[in-house]
Design an enzyme around this catalytic site. Sequence first.
Site, mmCIF file in Angstrom:
data_model
loop_
_atom_site.group_PDB
_atom_site.id
_atom_site.type_symbol
_atom_site.label_atom_id
_atom_site.label_comp_id
_atom_site.label_asym_id
_atom_site.label_seq_id
_atom_site.Cartn_x
_atom_site.Cartn_y
_atom_site.Cartn_z
ATOM 1 N N CYS A 76 0.843 -1.203 0.000
ATOM 2 C CA CYS A 76 0.000 0.000 0.000
ATOM 3 C C CYS A 76 0.880 1.256 0.000
ATOM 4 C CB CYS A 76 -0.865 -0.031 1.254
ATOM 5 S SG CYS A 76 -1.967 1.363 1.404
ATOM 6 N N HIS A 197 -3.540 0.927 -7.281
ATOM 7 C CA HIS A 197 -4.531 0.728 -8.338
ATOM 8 C C HIS A 197 -4.109 1.277 -9.707
ATOM 9 C CE1 HIS A 197 -6.862 -0.012 -4.792
ATOM 10 N NE2 HIS A 197 -7.986 -0.208 -5.458
HETATM 11 N N1 DGL Z 1 -3.858 0.847 -1.490
HETATM 12 C C1 DGL Z 1 -3.981 2.285 -1.446
HETATM 13 C C2 DGL Z 1 -2.663 2.920 -1.898
HETATM 14 O O1 DGL Z 1 -1.869 2.343 -2.602
HETATM 15 C C3 DGL Z 1 -5.139 2.771 -2.295
HETATM 16 C C4 DGL Z 1 -6.504 2.493 -1.713
HETATM 17 C C5 DGL Z 1 -6.754 3.162 -0.373
HETATM 18 O O2 DGL Z 1 -6.974 4.381 -0.327
HETATM 19 O O3 DGL Z 1 -6.690 2.463 0.628
HETATM 20 O O4 DGL Z 1 -2.390 4.031 -1.543
#
Ligand code: DGL
Length: 277
Positions: A76, A197
């Site tokens: 993330c 994403h």
């Molecule tokens: N996984 C998050 C990121 O890469 C995107 C989704 C979210 O806001 O949790 O920042």
Amino acid sequence: MAQDKNNPIGVFDSGVGGLTVVKQLVKYLPCEDIVYFGDTARVPYGTKSTKTIERFSVENALFLLRFKVKCIVVACNTSSSIALKLLQDNFKAPIIGVIEPGAREAISSTKAGRIGIIGTSATILSKAYESELKRIAKSEFPQKYLSLKTVSKSCPLFVSLAEEGWLNDPVTKQVAKRYLSVFKQKKVDSLILGCTHYPLLKDVIGSVLGRGICLVDSARQCAIETKNVLYREELLNTKKQKGVLRFFVSDEPNKFASSGRKFLGSAIKCIRRHEDV
Ligand code: DGL
């Protein structure tokens, strides 16, 4: 206790998006077993406060450590931006984030020294990519350091559009045009896709920005970095057969399976809720 190279790699994300990182890990480290945790009950992280993101990230790492993971990949971008240092200071296992590998690739690819960054609101507010770009440029690319310029923009709607599967849709193109016009104006030549994403939207982003802009996929760079770290630590799995993937989520597994397929690029088997562990 010394780490065992046969132990799995742990990966966590706020939800389904981190599967873009798993996809790259499988490509670069096909023999490794992977335990993935997607915090689907508490997604999104990108709109949350620093304190909350730190707390969730520590909890996620603790969950993965139950599987004796030999390293943790913070897939993330939001957690990596905000909680990576906290995790590295508090856990012994190597913890690898997405920011440093993405930043290094952006600096090495830019010719004009103008780098764009897109991500969630929390990632952009944290300025983690900017700090890392400056640090790496200063120490590794001094000739680019003085001319380095960064432009950043949060693109929150991209997350929903990718999850909806509107990857080549006119609506997505319209949104992309609106978000990305600033990068054309500022003539950036390297753009960091600073969210799990965004690799899914590479085609649309590329078509809006045109050729001549290098799109830096931090998921891919993170997988390469993980391989380097495991090699350095003598933790690469030497078995010959394909690694086993296990997935855990904090909410309903079925939705994760259906939307996760396009992020991983293959069907997701073996999903459980984390409280069943
Ligand atoms: N996984 C998050 C990121 O890469 C995107 C989704 C979210 O806001 O949790 O920042």
